[in-house]
Design an enzyme around this catalytic site. Structure first.
Site, PDB file in Angstrom:
ATOM      1  N   ASP A  31      30.711  40.261  -8.797  1.00 22.32           N
ATOM      2  CA  ASP A  31      31.144  39.501 -10.056  1.00 22.32           C
ATOM      3  C   ASP A  31      32.273  40.122 -10.533  1.00 22.32           C
ATOM      4  O   ASP A  31      32.147  41.421 -10.831  1.00 22.32           O
ATOM      5  CB  ASP A  31      29.958  39.308 -10.961  1.00 22.32           C
ATOM      6  CG  ASP A  31      28.620  38.321 -10.684  1.00 22.32           C
ATOM      7  OD1 ASP A  31      29.087  37.809  -9.075  1.00 22.32           O
ATOM      8  OD2 ASP A  31      27.988  38.272 -11.444  1.00 22.32           O
ATOM      9  N   HIS A 180      28.997  44.519  -9.597  1.00 21.19           N
ATOM     10  CA  HIS A 180      29.923  43.931 -10.490  1.00 21.19           C
ATOM     11  C   HIS A 180      31.240  45.110 -10.271  1.00 21.19           C
ATOM     12  O   HIS A 180      30.979  46.182  -9.656  1.00 21.19           O
ATOM     13  CB  HIS A 180      29.679  44.228 -11.914  1.00 21.19           C
ATOM     14  CG  HIS A 180      28.594  43.399 -12.404  1.00 21.19           C
ATOM     15  ND1 HIS A 180      27.323  43.494 -12.004  1.00 21.19           N
ATOM     16  CD2 HIS A 180      28.713  41.951 -13.124  1.00 21.19           C
ATOM     17  CE1 HIS A 180      26.385  42.394 -12.781  1.00 21.19           C
ATOM     18  NE2 HIS A 180      27.746  41.451 -13.121  1.00 21.19           N
TER      19      HIS A 180
END
Length: 215
Positions: A31, A180
């Site tokens: 992400d 992430h």
């Protein structure tokens, strides 16, 4: 509201590939809410080891990091939709949800000249039947995860060894791993994680391949 109990597969949702049987495949997903110097370094690692992953990008990320987005496409990675503002979609009106998804698509097209891959990562993992129906109507598969850990707080990172041990303990056939881009721990551990999984016979699959298998 968020957290309704229902089968997400009825709305083109997945959190792992249950059709893998003996296929040792893992799907790495990252992400990208905001820019990070780690993104280019992660791309370098993936290129070095010939690994394709999926990046879920927001409008913020696309606008501020066009070169990183262009390289994701050029390197053959999947680039999915993570909304315009990373807002909990369950709190929005239908029109606002459309704007969040289509706005991200449009920003991606402006930068790359190509259509965004039709995979959606709900911000914060929040969803409902209503939000998933809308994303499905727009042609998206909603992608959740079966491996994750606390990596998104820059000031409270789990550490390289934690990430390595976490993958070592929780990897499984068909796993979708959530990470992430701004996590220093992920960057420090990524090469070792990739090498270790490859040594165990795992390959890194694409979400398009997963879509064909589960639909």
């Amino acid at each position: 509201g968020s957290g309704e109990l229902f089968d997400i597969s009825e709305y083109s949702g997945v959190y792992l590939n249950e059709q893998t049987e003996d296929d040792k495949v893992i799907y790495l997903t990252i992400d990208c809410g905001y820019g990070s110097n780690n993104t280019k370094k992660l791309l370098d690692i993936f290129e070095k080891h010939d690994v394709k992953v999926t990046f879920f990008v927001t409008n913020y990320f696309i606008k501020d990091n066009p070169k990183d987005v262009q390289r994701m496409v050029e390197d053959g990675h999947t680039v999915g939709n993570h909304s315009v503002t990373h807002t909990d979609l369950t709190t929005l009106t239908e029109e606002e949800i459309y704007d969040e998804i289509i706005g991200c698509e449009e920003a991606f097209f402006e930068v790359t000249g190509t259509q965004m891959d039709l995979f959606f990562r709900p911000p914060g993992g929040a969803y409902s039947k209503r939000t998933m129906q809308i994303t499905e109507d727009l042609g998206y598969m909603s992608v959740f995860w079966s491996i994750a850990y606390f990596d998104y707080d820059k000031n409270n990172q789990p550490g390289k060894e934690y990430v390595i041990k976490h993958f070592g303990k929780y990897h499984h056939n068909g796993a979708i791993a959530l990470m992430h881009n701004d996590s220093d721990s992920n960057l420090e551990a990524m090469e070792e994680v990739i090498v270790s999984l490859k040594e165990q016979g795992y390959r890194f699959g694409s979400l398009e391949e997963l879509r064909q298998q589960v639909q």
